[in-house]
Scaffold this active site. Structure first.
Site, mmCIF file in Angstrom:
data_model
loop_
_atom_site.group_PDB
_atom_site.id
_atom_site.type_symbol
_atom_site.label_atom_id
_atom_site.label_comp_id
_atom_site.label_asym_id
_atom_site.label_seq_id
_atom_site.Cartn_x
_atom_site.Cartn_y
_atom_site.Cartn_z
ATOM 1 N N ASP A 61 49.839 33.438 48.246
ATOM 2 C CA ASP A 61 49.575 34.487 49.239
ATOM 3 C C ASP A 61 50.355 35.760 48.885
ATOM 4 O O ASP A 61 51.195 35.769 47.976
ATOM 5 C CB ASP A 61 49.921 33.994 50.655
ATOM 6 N N ASP A 130 40.269 44.362 41.964
ATOM 7 C CA ASP A 130 39.067 43.772 41.374
ATOM 8 C C ASP A 130 37.871 44.139 42.260
ATOM 9 O O ASP A 130 37.849 43.791 43.435
ATOM 10 C CB ASP A 130 39.237 42.245 41.315
ATOM 11 N N ASP A 231 34.023 44.258 38.044
ATOM 12 C CA ASP A 231 33.619 42.903 37.657
ATOM 13 C C ASP A 231 32.153 42.856 37.203
ATOM 14 O O ASP A 231 31.273 43.397 37.888
ATOM 15 C CB ASP A 231 33.803 41.974 38.870
ATOM 16 N N GLU A 285 34.602 45.206 33.044
ATOM 17 C CA GLU A 285 34.553 43.892 32.412
ATOM 18 C C GLU A 285 33.279 43.832 31.588
ATOM 19 O O GLU A 285 32.188 44.025 32.115
ATOM 20 C CB GLU A 285 34.525 42.772 33.452
ATOM 21 N N HIS A 352 41.597 34.666 33.756
ATOM 22 C CA HIS A 352 41.188 33.599 34.673
ATOM 23 C C HIS A 352 39.855 32.967 34.279
ATOM 24 O O HIS A 352 39.447 31.994 34.897
ATOM 25 C CB HIS A 352 41.099 34.176 36.090
ATOM 26 N N ASP A 353 39.162 33.540 33.306
ATOM 27 C CA ASP A 353 37.883 32.971 32.875
ATOM 28 C C ASP A 353 38.024 32.146 31.601
ATOM 29 O O ASP A 353 37.011 31.786 30.987
ATOM 30 C CB ASP A 353 36.856 34.094 32.634
HETATM 31 C C1 GLC Z 1 33.376 37.812 36.239
HETATM 32 C C2 GLC Z 1 34.650 37.166 36.711
HETATM 33 C C3 GLC Z 1 34.397 35.692 36.886
HETATM 34 C C4 GLC Z 1 33.318 35.509 37.907
HETATM 35 C C5 GLC Z 1 32.067 36.284 37.535
HETATM 36 C C6 GLC Z 1 31.138 36.393 38.694
HETATM 37 O O1 GLC Z 1 32.995 37.392 34.986
HETATM 38 O O2 GLC Z 1 35.674 37.429 35.821
HETATM 39 O O3 GLC Z 1 35.551 35.003 37.274
HETATM 40 O O4 GLC Z 1 33.006 34.149 38.034
HETATM 41 O O5 GLC Z 1 32.370 37.610 37.177
HETATM 42 O O6 GLC Z 1 31.677 37.268 39.644
#
Ligand code: GLC
Length: 581
Positions: A61, A130, A231, A285, A352-353
């Site tokens: 959090d 984000d 994103d 991204e 995170h991906d």
């Molecule tokens: C981007 C994010 C990923 C997410 C996808 C859909 O690639 O980095 O974590 O699942 O978008 O929003």
């Protein structure tokens, strides 16, 4: 003459490093590149769900981030990008937003957010939000309204295929093996979703929708956020003639769906409406599938975005077979040369991906975990581009073992498993690859110490803590001057004290060398040499054509062996040397 640098000499040198935050906005007449804070900064990515829980619900959090503010600052980073924390049913861990102006209660309140943002700013750290606007959640009020009637104005916030035209043409979906269209009876139409079925794509072709997004961005910019990470943005504009996607070309989906020409118009509009009005930057991204695509996004003269990140680097090591150093050098050298004069990219090897940095690019064995992670962090922090470090990589956190599909919660993993079952694939082989490459590996709770649950929570964590937390944690590494953590801290200071590492021209040396990645960075009279041994064996490189070696800026071993311009590196040794003019 044989020279041995000692650790003491290195520490002395580092002691003199300038510890200031970088914040100048000047134009260097000698460089083609404009200097700005978001180029000079080092970014740290926080996955809020897994960082620090303070209210005992097993989820990280905002108060946890506030509690760890001094730690974050101690890393020497300048920017924090935090993954989404907005109201969401969490089908895709927050990348399915139900309200872009509301905080998901498990992270805290808006007042907690404000306090966290103020905390970052008090430490001189900028904050990157984000922005997930290629799609919303199907629980967003817009989508709920859209599903009531074709006459509802929100219907046009999404993309639809009216059922009276028959079945929609096949469209690939990244998370849904059944494809990218789903039927809604109340409007007798199919809606588009590039990701999961619960993530309907927003209609960027509709100017009203675009205005909504700009308003959302302004709302957060007014609050004081300093940057936006857009994103999945390369997919925002769609070819609404909906050409049929050729099955079997799944690997090419970016080429098919990414970077439509209209996207650039929308970005110019976004720049005019939002980005140019606030002291912010935006990073996309994904950067299409060509250099031209990527360039057009971030060419300052075009007034669109400021920074892009491409996937070629993380795509290098998606299976247990790993990658070769020659591919690694090729990808980074090619992208660097494309952005040498204009534009700017992010440098990253994990997020995170993806699975953990060290499992994919380093060596997890007890003997080499430390030097190989230090070597990778030296690489990230010595390349041109803004370095992105994912939480936990500063201490060398590793993958976890998840051999059974039942252990997975990730919508991506589950979708891929369904696809593997449907296509009759070898499921044992599939699980082996998933276990190695799943992004869930990179989402385990931060390992703060050797106490229960690694000090992440006092209750049951939302995701299993890695069993190795007693050996790999912040508390232990804080005490050890030679730890991965303290090496990371030294390296951030080295980058800040040496603008040549930010702006200097990059040149790879002896590209064919099988185990050493050697390159120079040059800015005016300043030149540094970076030597990285990517192997678990000792390796030597002859550098006779180079000028004299000067001071050593960093070394992850106590010594460096040089004899007559032959440098001999220990396994995963990483050094940066100044070159005498
Ligand atoms: C981007 C994010 C990923 C997410 C996808 C859909 O690639 O980095 O974590 O699942 O978008 O929003």
């Amino acid at each position: 003459m044989k020279q041995l640098w000692t650790l003491a000499a290195l520490l002395l040198l580092l002691g003199s490093c300038n510890q200031q935050k970088t914040n100048n906005e000047t134009k260097d007449d000698t460089a083609a590149l404009e200097k700005t804070w978001w180029k000079e900064g080092i970014l740290y990515q926080i996955y809020p769900q897994s960082f620090k829980d303070t209210d005992g619900d097993g989820f990280g959090d905002f108060q946890g981030v506030i509690e760890k503010m001094d730690y974050i600052d101690s890393l020497g980073i300048d920017l924090v990008w935090m993954n989404p924390f907005f109201e969401s049913p969490l089908v895709d861990n927050g990348y399915d937003v139900a309200n872009y102006r509301a905080i998901l209660p498990r992270y805290g309140t808006m007042a907690d957010f404000d306090a966290m943002l103020a905390g970052f700013h008090a430490h001189g750290i900028k904050f990157v939000l984000d922005v997930v606007v290629n799609h919303s959640s199907n629980q967003h009020e817009w989508f709920k309204q859209a599903c009531t009637s074709r006459d509802n104005p929100y219907y046009h916030y999404y993309h639809w295929w009216p059922a009276e035209k028959g079945e929609p043409p096949y469209r690939y979906s990244l998370f849904d093996p059944e494809g990218g269209w789903d039927y809604v009876e109340s409007v007798n139409a199919y809606y588009l979703h590039t990701f999961a079925e619960e993530q309907p794509d927003l209609n960027w072709e509709n100017p009203k929708l675009r205005q909504e997004v700009y308003d959302i961005m302004k709302f957060w910019a007014e609050k004081g956020v300093d940057g936006f990470r857009m994103d999945a943005f390369q997919f925002a504009s769609k070819d609404t003639t909906w050409p049929k996607f050729p099955e079997g070309h799944e690997k090419d989906f970016i080429k098919w769906y990414g970077m439509r020409p209209q996207l650039h118009e929308y970005l110019k509009e976004m720049n005019e409406e939002v980005l140019s009005k606030y002291p912010v930057f935006a990073v996309a991204e994904g950067a299409g599938s060509t250099f031209q695509d990527a360039h057009d996004l971030v060419d300052a003269d075009r007034k669109e975005l400021q920074m892009a990140y491409h996937f070629e680097s993380v795509d290098l090591s998606r299976t247990p077979e790993g990658y070769t150093l020659s591919e690694f050098k090729e990808v980074f050298s090619r992208w660097d040369s494309a952005f040498a004069k204009k534009g700017w990219i992010a440098i990253f090897l994990s997020n995170h991906d993806n699975a953990r940095l060290i499992d994919r690019f380093g060596n997890t064995s007890a003997a080499f975990r430390t030097p190989s992670t230090q070597m990778l962090n030296t690489f990230l922090l010595s390349m041109r581009g803004t370095p992105y470090t994912y939480y936990g990589d500063e201490i060398g956190m590793t993958n976890i073992d998840m051999p059974n599909i039942e252990d997975y919660v990730d919508v991506d993993a589950k979708g891929k498993y369904r696809a593997a079952v449907a296509s009759g694939a070898d499921l044992d082989a599939f699980m082996k690859v998933l276990n190695y490459s799943s992004r869930e590996n990179g989402r385990t709770p931060m390992q703060w110490g050797g106490t229960a649950n690694a000090g992440f929570t006092t209750e049951t964590p939302w995701k299993r803590v890695n069993e190795n937390y007693k050996e790999i944690n912040v508390a232990l590494q804080d005490q050890d001057p030679n730890s991965i953590l303290n090496h990371f801290r030294k390296m951030t200071q080295v980058r800040k004290a040496n603008p040549v590492l930010v702006y200097g021209d990059y040149k790879v040396l002896q590209k064919e060398h099988p185990s050493i990645y050697a390159y120079t960075r040059t800015l005016g009279d300043e030149k540094v040499l970076v030597l990285l041994n990517f192997s678990s064996e000792k390796a030597a490189i002859g550098l006779s054509g180079l000028e004299k070696f000067g001071n050593m800026l960093i070394n992850n071993y106590p010594e460096l062996e040089i004899e007559d311009f032959e440098v001999r590196l220990m396994p995963y040794q990483a050094v940066i040397l100044k070159m005498e003019p």
